[in-house]
Design a protein around this motif. Structure first.
Motif, mmCIF file in Angstrom:
data_model
loop_
_atom_site.group_PDB
_atom_site.id
_atom_site.type_symbol
_atom_site.label_atom_id
_atom_site.label_comp_id
_atom_site.label_asym_id
_atom_site.label_seq_id
_atom_site.Cartn_x
_atom_site.Cartn_y
_atom_site.Cartn_z
ATOM 1 N N PHE A 46 -3.849 0.096 -7.028
ATOM 2 C CA PHE A 46 -4.918 -0.893 -6.970
ATOM 3 C C PHE A 46 -5.532 -1.039 -8.363
ATOM 4 N N PRO A 47 -5.553 -2.252 -8.925
ATOM 5 C CA PRO A 47 -6.051 -2.445 -10.298
ATOM 6 C C PRO A 47 -7.517 -2.035 -10.443
ATOM 7 N N THR A 48 -7.908 -1.802 -11.661
ATOM 8 C CA THR A 48 -9.298 -1.390 -11.920
ATOM 9 C C THR A 48 -10.200 -2.578 -12.222
ATOM 10 N N LEU A 55 -8.165 -9.397 -7.939
ATOM 11 C CA LEU A 55 -8.012 -10.709 -7.313
ATOM 12 C C LEU A 55 -6.552 -11.155 -7.341
ATOM 13 N N ALA A 56 -5.907 -10.985 -8.493
ATOM 14 C CA ALA A 56 -4.516 -11.409 -8.631
ATOM 15 C C ALA A 56 -3.596 -10.603 -7.718
ATOM 16 N N ALA A 57 -3.858 -9.298 -7.593
ATOM 17 C CA ALA A 57 -3.008 -8.444 -6.759
ATOM 18 C C ALA A 57 -3.089 -8.843 -5.294
ATOM 19 N N ILE A 58 -4.302 -9.119 -4.819
ATOM 20 C CA ILE A 58 -4.473 -9.495 -3.406
ATOM 21 C C ILE A 58 -3.939 -10.899 -3.163
ATOM 22 N N ARG A 59 -4.164 -11.794 -4.111
ATOM 23 C CA ARG A 59 -3.604 -13.156 -3.973
ATOM 24 C C ARG A 59 -2.084 -13.100 -3.887
ATOM 25 N N ASP A 60 -1.455 -12.319 -4.784
ATOM 26 C CA ASP A 60 0.000 -12.224 -4.801
ATOM 27 C C ASP A 60 0.525 -11.565 -3.526
ATOM 28 N N LEU A 61 -0.224 -10.604 -2.988
ATOM 29 C CA LEU A 61 0.180 -9.943 -1.745
ATOM 30 C C LEU A 61 0.283 -10.959 -0.614
ATOM 31 N N LEU A 87 -11.533 -10.625 -1.257
ATOM 32 C CA LEU A 87 -11.188 -11.571 -0.203
ATOM 33 C C LEU A 87 -12.236 -12.674 -0.095
ATOM 34 N N ASP A 88 -13.508 -12.295 -0.184
ATOM 35 C CA ASP A 88 -14.587 -13.293 -0.113
ATOM 36 C C ASP A 88 -14.512 -14.250 -1.295
ATOM 37 N N THR A 89 -14.221 -13.706 -2.491
ATOM 38 C CA THR A 89 -14.149 -14.546 -3.688
ATOM 39 C C THR A 89 -12.966 -15.509 -3.617
ATOM 40 N N LEU A 90 -11.814 -15.002 -3.212
ATOM 41 C CA LEU A 90 -10.637 -15.861 -3.084
ATOM 42 C C LEU A 90 -10.843 -16.944 -2.024
ATOM 43 N N VAL A 148 -8.451 -20.311 -2.437
ATOM 44 C CA VAL A 148 -7.101 -19.787 -2.578
ATOM 45 C C VAL A 148 -6.583 -19.281 -1.240
ATOM 46 N N ILE A 149 -7.446 -18.627 -0.478
ATOM 47 C CA ILE A 149 -7.095 -18.138 0.843
ATOM 48 C C ILE A 149 -8.099 -18.675 1.854
ATOM 49 N N ALA A 150 -7.778 -18.549 3.128
ATOM 50 C CA ALA A 150 -8.665 -18.993 4.203
ATOM 51 C C ALA A 150 -8.825 -17.847 5.197
ATOM 52 N N CYS A 151 -9.833 -17.963 6.044
ATOM 53 C CA CYS A 151 -10.144 -16.872 6.967
ATOM 54 C C CYS A 151 -10.479 -17.422 8.345
ATOM 55 N N HIS A 152 -10.056 -16.707 9.365
ATOM 56 C CA HIS A 152 -10.524 -16.980 10.715
ATOM 57 C C HIS A 152 -10.731 -15.646 11.414
ATOM 58 N N THR A 153 -11.494 -15.663 12.493
ATOM 59 C CA THR A 153 -11.805 -14.439 13.221
ATOM 60 C C THR A 153 -11.084 -14.439 14.557
ATOM 61 N N GLU A 154 -10.384 -13.338 14.835
ATOM 62 C CA GLU A 154 -9.651 -13.166 16.085
ATOM 63 C C GLU A 154 -10.016 -11.821 16.684
ATOM 64 N N ASP A 155 -10.468 -11.820 17.948
ATOM 65 C CA ASP A 155 -10.899 -10.594 18.614
ATOM 66 C C ASP A 155 -11.984 -9.885 17.817
#
Length: 301
Positions: free
Chosen positions: A227-229, A235-241, A272-275, A280-287
């Motif tokens: 995990f980068p410092t 941000l880039a690592a999570i986006r690429d994942l 995740l909140d910043t992306l 760049v990413i989207a979010c939804h809530t399930e259960d």
């Protein structure tokens, strides 16, 4: 069973004793109906649109190519015809390869692509076709494509864009069904055994009433990333994942991908909140659990 990264989307039956590696997508069903349906132009267009790429090759991401794909609701006659065509397709390719061991699946589909495009055959192409019987392969696929369109109740004249629009709309309808507790099980004997026993048959739909929500699945890869410092690199690592793996991710699932992230949950949440804020990413809530996915896939998933 297709390869996760390949030039062509080809599903084949394999012996149950074969142990696939991580680059093989396994669909654990014996019914040729599914082989036929997944081999159809409808599913191929969906998977190419929703899936990713590796260099110049399409990548079949199970979580966005298979999981959200809306299957049709065929009549028994339509389902049997797709099943028969799936058997014919699998048998034809295996027979050709058994007779001519030097003929490859890639070679067959390269020539099929050329045949469909109306490109003239060279002498080498004609010699290959005489042994690979690609013209027969095309006939099976053409009949299969029309039969699958019939199973969806769609006209044969649909463009690729219209097929994708219809699939996205049908996906939304199925999602609404599931929110209301109705599931169209693909393997009811395995997925809803209690319902099968209660009704004495395999239901087309089941209900979620009385079934507890499944626990979150968290799987750490064999080789976790560091995990980068810096926040920028995080941000880039999570986006690429999310970009390379596809699918939906919880905070815990993202955290499990990094070997030094046991105390980084807040940092991962901030990323995740910043992306999400950046689009760049989207979010939804399930259960009750937030899940993030690449924003580019929102229309397809």
């Amino acid at each position: 069973m297709p390869s996760s990264t390949s030039k062509h989307r080809v599903f084949v039956f394999i012996d149950s004793e074969v142990i696939p590696d991580q680059q093989i997508i396994v669909v654990p069903v014996e019914d040729a109906y599914f082989l036929g349906l997944l081999s159809s132009h409808v599913h191929v267009k969906w998977s190419l649109s929703a899936g990713g790429t590796l260099e110049d090759r399409p990548r079949y991401n199970n979580s966005v190519c298979f999981d959200p794909f809306p299957f049709p609701d065929p009549t028994p006659e339509q389902k049997q015809k797709i099943c028969d065509l799936g058997d014919r397709l699998d048998a034809h390719r295996k027979q050709v390869q058994a007779t001519h061991p030097d003929i490859t699946i890639t070679g067959m589909y390269n020539l099929l692509t050329k045949l469909r495009a109306g490109e003239p055959f060279t002498d080498k192409d004609r010699a290959y076709n005489d042994r690979a019987l690609v013209s027969t392969l095309k006939q099976i696929h053409d009949e299969l494509d029309l039969t699958v369109l019939d199973a969806y109740g769609w006209p044969h004249t649909l463009t690729d864009e219209q097929i994708l629009e219809n699939l996205v709309a049908l996906n939304a309808e199925r999602a609404e069904e599931e929110r209301n507790g109705h599931i169209r099980w693909l393997r009811p004997e395995y997925q809803a055994p209690d319902d099968v026993r209660a009704h004495g048959r395999a239901p087309q739909q089941g209900t979620l009433e009385g079934i507890a929500a499944p626990e979150e699945t968290v799987i750490a890869p064999v080789e976790q990333q560091k995990f980068p410092t810096s926040f920028k690199d995080q941000l880039a690592a999570i986006r690429d994942l999310l970009r390379t793996q596809g699918g939906e991710w919880t905070v815990a699932q993202v955290k499990a991908q990094f070997k030094n992230a046991s105390r980084k949950q807040k940092a991962i949440q901030d990323c995740l909140d910043t992306l999400t804020d950046l689009g760049v990413i989207a979010c939804h809530t399930e259960d009750g659990t937030p899940r993030w996915y690449l924003a580019d896939l929102q229309t397809a998933a």
